[in-house]
Design an enzyme around this catalytic site. Sequence first.
Site, short mmCIF file in Angstrom:
data_model
loop_
_atom_site.label_atom_id
_atom_site.label_comp_id
_atom_site.label_asym_id
_atom_site.label_seq_id
_atom_site.Cartn_x
_atom_site.Cartn_y
_atom_site.Cartn_z
N ASP A 15 0.61 -1.20 -0.34
CA ASP A 15 -0.22 -0.01 0.04
C ASP A 15 0.73 0.92 0.05
OD1 ASP A 15 -2.54 0.80 0.22
OD2 ASP A 15 -2.07 1.74 2.25
N GLU A 17 2.02 4.96 0.23
CA GLU A 17 1.37 6.67 -0.18
C GLU A 17 2.54 7.27 -0.49
OE1 GLU A 17 -0.85 6.67 2.14
OE2 GLU A 17 -1.22 4.55 2.45
N ASP A 119 -2.49 1.50 -6.65
CA ASP A 119 -0.75 0.92 -6.34
C ASP A 119 -0.16 0.41 -7.34
OD1 ASP A 119 -0.56 1.34 -3.78
OD2 ASP A 119 -2.51 0.89 -4.25
N HIS A 180 -3.96 5.81 6.27
CA HIS A 180 -3.43 5.91 5.45
C HIS A 180 -1.89 6.47 5.99
CE1 HIS A 180 -6.65 8.03 3.01
NE2 HIS A 180 -7.57 7.94 3.90
N ASP A 185 -2.20 1.29 7.12
CA ASP A 185 -3.27 0.86 6.19
C ASP A 185 -2.85 -1.20 5.70
OD1 ASP A 185 -4.40 2.72 6.02
OD2 ASP A 185 -3.03 3.21 4.37
#
Length: 216
Positions: A15, A17, A119, A180, A185
């Site tokens: 995941d 960011e 992603d 987040h 996550d």
Amino acid sequence: MGIVKQPFEYYVVLDFEATCDRGKAPVPQEIIEFPSVLLSGDTFEILDEFRSFVQPRFNRLLTPFCTELTGITQDQVDQAPLFPEVLDDHIAWLRGRGLGVRSRDEGSDFAYITCGDWDLQKMFRTQCRVCQPPIGRIPEAFERWVNIKKHFAASFGLKKTSGMSGMLRRLKLELTGRHHCGIDDCRNIAKIVRCLAGRGVELSTTNQPPGGPGGL
Ligand code: AMP
Ligand code: MG
Ligand code: MG
């Protein structure tokens, strides 16, 4: 022991960011956290975790919005390696656990699991294009993945997919840590995955590799 035999021996929840701002994303958008959680494809227990922050090259200053959303500070990205080094570290981590990322690699089979297609469809490819030197050959493991939103929607007969918090709510699972924050996550997505696997959902890949079945 799982109740269905899964198509992969291992799964890696991923995941990213990325740099962001209220409303519109910076161009190019860059990965700032690269976290993943290794799951057994049998018990769906967490076997190991990888996490690194990533230093952006183009928009080096995080917006206050981005730090508030992700919890990632300017200091953390300033001290982090650039993307090519982090990708190498991630691949070395996988190899250290006996997982291969290229089709010619020895190692156990695994598939990435993401919450949505962003992603690996979008962010990873953008990042590979803009880093210096650009990463031209994307390892095969990053070209097919399990979008958990699609399996969730299919298993509940929903027309619309839900986000991570919606899926957790529906499964009566708690959102732990900070939404987040990439590693949190991943852990929360892993709970959804374990729950769906426990209900007998077969975690097959949800996209076709470029070039169609069989791949290029
Ligand atoms: P997520 O995995 O949902 O935490 O989101 C991944 C990335 O998408 C974040 O690091 C941001 O770059 C962007 N993003 C997520 N939610 C928002 C939002 N509400 N506004 C702007 N960007 C967002
Ligand atoms: Mg995400
Ligand atoms: Mg996230």
